[in-house]
Design an enzyme around this catalytic site. Structure first.
Site, PDB file in Angstrom:
ATOM      1  N   ASN A   1       0.828  -1.210   0.000  1.00 15.56           N
ATOM      2  CA  ASN A   1       0.000   0.000   0.000  1.00 15.56           C
ATOM      3  C   ASN A   1       0.860   1.257   0.000  1.00 15.56           C
ATOM      4  O   ASN A   1       0.607   2.210  -0.743  1.00 15.56           O
ATOM      5  CB  ASN A   1      -0.904   0.030   1.237  1.00 15.56           C
TER       6      ASN A   1
ATOM      7  N   ARG B   1     -10.775  -4.305 -14.125  1.00 14.37           N
ATOM      8  CA  ARG B   1      -9.639  -5.159 -13.755  1.00 14.37           C
ATOM      9  C   ARG B   1     -10.129  -6.601 -13.789  1.00 14.37           C
ATOM     10  O   ARG B   1     -11.191  -6.910 -13.272  1.00 14.37           O
ATOM     11  CB  ARG B   1      -9.130  -4.848 -12.338  1.00 14.37           C
TER      12      ARG B   1
ATOM     13  N   ARG C   1      -5.275   1.817 -13.256  1.00 18.40           N
ATOM     14  CA  ARG C   1      -3.911   2.030 -12.779  1.00 18.40           C
ATOM     15  C   ARG C   1      -3.232   0.733 -12.351  1.00 18.40           C
ATOM     16  O   ARG C   1      -3.778  -0.046 -11.584  1.00 18.40           O
ATOM     17  CB  ARG C   1      -3.914   3.013 -11.599  1.00 18.40           C
TER      18      ARG C   1
ATOM     19  N   HIS D   1     -15.399   3.126 -14.905  1.00 20.11           N
ATOM     20  CA  HIS D   1     -15.181   2.388 -13.669  1.00 20.11           C
ATOM     21  C   HIS D   1     -16.411   1.591 -13.255  1.00 20.11           C
ATOM     22  O   HIS D   1     -16.341   0.767 -12.344  1.00 20.11           O
ATOM     23  CB  HIS D   1     -14.790   3.384 -12.559  1.00 20.11           C
TER      24      HIS D   1
ATOM     25  N   TYR E   1     -12.309  -9.703  -1.801  1.00 17.79           N
ATOM     26  CA  TYR E   1     -12.951  -8.390  -1.786  1.00 17.79           C
ATOM     27  C   TYR E   1     -14.426  -8.566  -1.430  1.00 17.79           C
ATOM     28  O   TYR E   1     -15.120  -9.382  -2.024  1.00 17.79           O
ATOM     29  CB  TYR E   1     -12.876  -7.713  -3.157  1.00 17.79           C
TER      30      TYR E   1
ATOM     31  N   ARG F   1     -13.673   2.573   4.374  1.00 17.30           N
ATOM     32  CA  ARG F   1     -12.499   1.727   4.546  1.00 17.30           C
ATOM     33  C   ARG F   1     -11.216   2.550   4.616  1.00 17.30           C
ATOM     34  O   ARG F   1     -10.355   2.303   5.437  1.00 17.30           O
ATOM     35  CB  ARG F   1     -12.388   0.730   3.396  1.00 17.30           C
TER      36      ARG F   1
END
Length: 721
Positions: free
Chosen positions: A72, A403, A433, A463, A496, A592
């Site tokens: 991260n 993705r 990205r 997105h 996720y 989050r």
């Protein structure tokens, strides 16, 4: 013109002039009402680190959280810090969201990041590494090995490591070598035995080799040595005839954010590929070194890399703890979370005959809400697309791909459908990205199979998570839609947390048909029935929905706003929540990551509660729920409350209409916000405090564990019937 969604939501009398009034600055709101977004992100990563510090978690999971923290932070520097530096250097620096100069924020980031990295190193050295050792997994040093172990590892070095090493000398004939971003390196000082002159060499630790090398003969105890430690103790083999004086590890982070200037006339794929090549040569923004590095070596690195003292991070421990991901190959299930097998959503479970369920038949009966990873991605989203690919009644499939995994069955289903003669449209966002190269590969593979591949709209990232299947039934075309909060990625769907709504509602089908037509054509201008779509209508729609709660509170009606997002940054949305809170609306925010919303503004944020939950799964779903005077309005979708999501991306929220689904979403939200749930509480000054026990020392409820149990129980209840 009234937005039909909002008209359906009871806002049919909201005129554009009224909306403009909502947007006006409110003199009653204090000037300093936001938390700095960059420091808030670092606070999020601190919460990740606190999971690694938690001795109640399994040891290998704690190591994994250390690796996540490191990964991260790398991305934070490559993107956020790099962006700040770029704006400062180009003279385009504008004040941050809290009105401070970027240079001042950069100094704050440096101080906080230094402290966090020191804490990170200490957690590994003094907590997680000893805990692993106590559990039979030992990360050892060369000096602690027996002579026999050293000889065996020496043989491994000669056979598996030495052939791929590339030492690079630095002298008048050899200029200082290029140091790639995020590579782990050894800076080596050597003395030429013939001339007596000191030289410098750089050695890159091969990233394709295992970071932790097994020490043979450990018995029940698994022992490993770090690859760089093994290499460092065989430097004499690399520099024969030289005296190795000293060696130190270092690691460089570069600006790796891709900036593609789009133009209607250029080929986006070619432009992006060219930019990806440039990424490797971005300017340095962070130099990590071990705390024993001598001044001579450090001064050389600073000079050659053109980096400042502020950008040097001296760390008391091994560098690049992303390498701890490598420990995932260790077969010790007792040191991990108990295994969880996702259940099949009740609507998609096979009947008594155990035949493969008909996904379209199930969706045709009623909307289906699926909660990943508690409920299976493979038996819902993947099954939906695979059935569509082989169903002779399906005429067309349209889908967005942001993705996806390298061996994606989703992509394969689209290829199969195209090869079966169906019309297939894939909107591939090649600018996702750090997934750009992967997405380019899949885009080309799809094109070769006959899929119509488009890359979205100029200036906007796509997105939204949408899939639409057109099926002929008794001579009539029927729409089957999926709107999700997460990517069409089977691998990340296991870790996720996301929601997905399947519906055969013709209204949603028409909305998606129009939206896909606009995405493959030109600008998004239309308004929709059950969707809120960015960039034109999403912000405006949410502001109206929040303001309706404010008006209800002022009229003495029930009023409650619940928002679950990854990031809460957008100032207009935050100000609307402040106004609602001031009017008496109960505002619950479940976030989050970044949160620029403050809870310590007397008279302004008194009714606002902010919680954060991190754990086994990455909370990723976005939920927007409004009390609406007893007739709750709930939306789910892909949008976070950030400028880029609301202004520079194509996002979509869908309104959930089934009462049971509305209840499921609001109940989940209320459990997350309950004081009896293990979570982080946002407090004064932007400080996050973790609450894990009640006043009597009893552990608080783990929301993710509880959700797992409840969904398993729901499945068992169905099977009993």
């Amino acid at each position: 013109m009234i937005d039909p969604l909002l008209a359906d939501s009871g806002l049919g009398d909201a005129e554009d002039d009224d909306f403009d009034a909502i947007e006006e600055p409110d003199s009653l709101l204090p000037d300093h009402r936001y938390l700095d977004r960059e420091l808030s992100w670092l606070a999020f990563n601190q919460r990740v680190l606190e999971l690694a510090e938690d001795p109640t978690l399994p040891e290998l999971e704690r190591a994994n959280f250390l690796a996540i923290f490191a990964s991260n932070l790398d991305e934070f520097f490559m993107v956020r810090v790099a962006g700040l530096k770029r704006r400062i250097l180009t003279g385009l620096a504008v004040p941050t969201n809290v009105g401070r100069a970027p240079a001042d924020v950069l100094a704050d980031i440096s101080a906080e990041a230094h402290a966090l990295q020191l804490r990170h190193a200490d957690v590994w050295t003094t907590q997680v590494k000893p805990a692993l050792s106590d559990s039979g997994i030992e990360i050892t040093e060369w000096d602690d090995l027996t002579e026999s172990e050293r000889e065996t590892l020496g043989d491994y070095f000669q056979a598996q490591v030495f052939p791929v090493l590339m030492p690079l000398a630095v002298d008048p004939a050899h200029p200082f070598p290029y140091i790639s971003g995020l590579s782990l390196n050894l800076a080596i000082r050597i003395r030429n035995a013939r001339t007596g002159r000191q030289e410098f060499a750089r050695l890159k630790v091969p990233p394709m080799l295992p970071r932790f090398v097994a020490v043979p003969g450990g018995g029940e105890i698994l022992r490993f040595i770090r690859l760089e430690e093994l290499i460092a103790n065989h430097l004499g083999d690399l520099f024969p005839g030289m005296e190795v004086l000293d060696h130190h590890a270092f690691r460089l982070t570069r600006n790796e954010d891709v900036e593609v200037e789009e133009d209607e006339s250029e080929n986006l794929i070619q432009a992006l590929e060219a930019e990806l090549l440039k990424r490797r040569f971005g300017p340095p923004i962070r130099l990590e070194i071990t705390d024993d590095m001598d001044d001579v070596t450090l001064e050389l690195l600073i000079k050659e890399l053109d980096i400042t003292d502020q950008e040097v991070y001296r760390l008391p421990g091994p560098l690049d703890l992303r390498g701890l991901f490598d420990l995932s190959r260790i077969d010790r299930p007792d040191l991990r979370y108990p295994p969880h097998v996702p259940t099949t959503a009740v609507a998609f479970q096979p009947g008594d005959s155990n035949e493969r369920p008909d996904v379209f038949k199930a969706i045709g009966k009623a909307d289906v809400l699926v909660h990943h990873p508690y409920e299976s991605f493979a038996t819902s989203v993947q099954a939906f697309l695979e059935q569509a690919a082989r169903d002779p009644h399906v005429l067309a499939i349209k889908q967005t791909l942001y993705r996806t995994s390298g061996d994606s069955p989703i992509v394969q289903a689209l290829i199969d459908a195209a090869e079966a003669g169906k019309q297939v449209l894939a909107l591939v966002e090649v600018k996702a990205r750090f997934d750009e190269a992967n997405n380019i590969v899949w885009a080309r593979k799809l094109e070769k199979a006959g899929v119509h591949v488009v890359y979205g709209l100029v200036g906007l990232k796509t997105h939204c998570k949408l899939a639409l299947v057109i099926r002929e039934e008794d001579g009539v075309l029927r729409h089957y839609s999926h709107v999700g909060t997460g990517n069409y990625n089977p691998k990340t769907s296991r870790i996720y947390e996301d929601f997905g709504l399947f519906t055969a509602d013709p209204q949603v089908g028409r909305d998606l048909t129009r939206l896909f037509n606009e995405l493959s054509g030109y600008a998004i201008e239309k308004k929709f029935k059950r969707l809120l779509v960015a960039p034109l209508h999403l912000r405006r729609g949410l502001l109206r929905l929040i303001d309706r709660e404010r008006k209800n509170a002022e009229a003495g009606k029930p009023a409650h706003v619940r928002i679950k997002v990854n990031s809460m940054v957008d100032e207009q949305i935050i100000d609307a929540l402040y106004r609602a809170s001031r009017a008496g609306v109960k505002v619950d925010v479940w976030v989050r990551g970044i949160c620029s919303l403050r809870v310590d503004l007397p008279g302004v944020s008194d009714n606002i509660t902010v919680r954060s939950i991190l754990g086994r799964y990455l909370e990723h779903s976005r939920i927007f729920a409004f009390e609406n005077d007893g007739d709750p309005q709930v939306l789910i979708g892909s949008a976070d409350m950030m400028h880029r999501n609301l202004d520079r991306r194509v996002e979509a929220l869908v309104r959930v209409t089934d009462e049971a689904h509305v209840q499921e979403l609001t109940t989940l939200f209320d459990r997350a916000m309950d004081d009896g749930t293990n979570s982080w509480h946002l407090e004064a000054g932007g400080v996050w405090t973790r609450r894990t026990e009640d006043a009597d020392g009893n552990p608080l409820t783990d929301l993710q564990d509880e959700t797992m149990v409840q969904i398993q129980r729901r499945r068992r209840k169905r099977s009993v019937r």
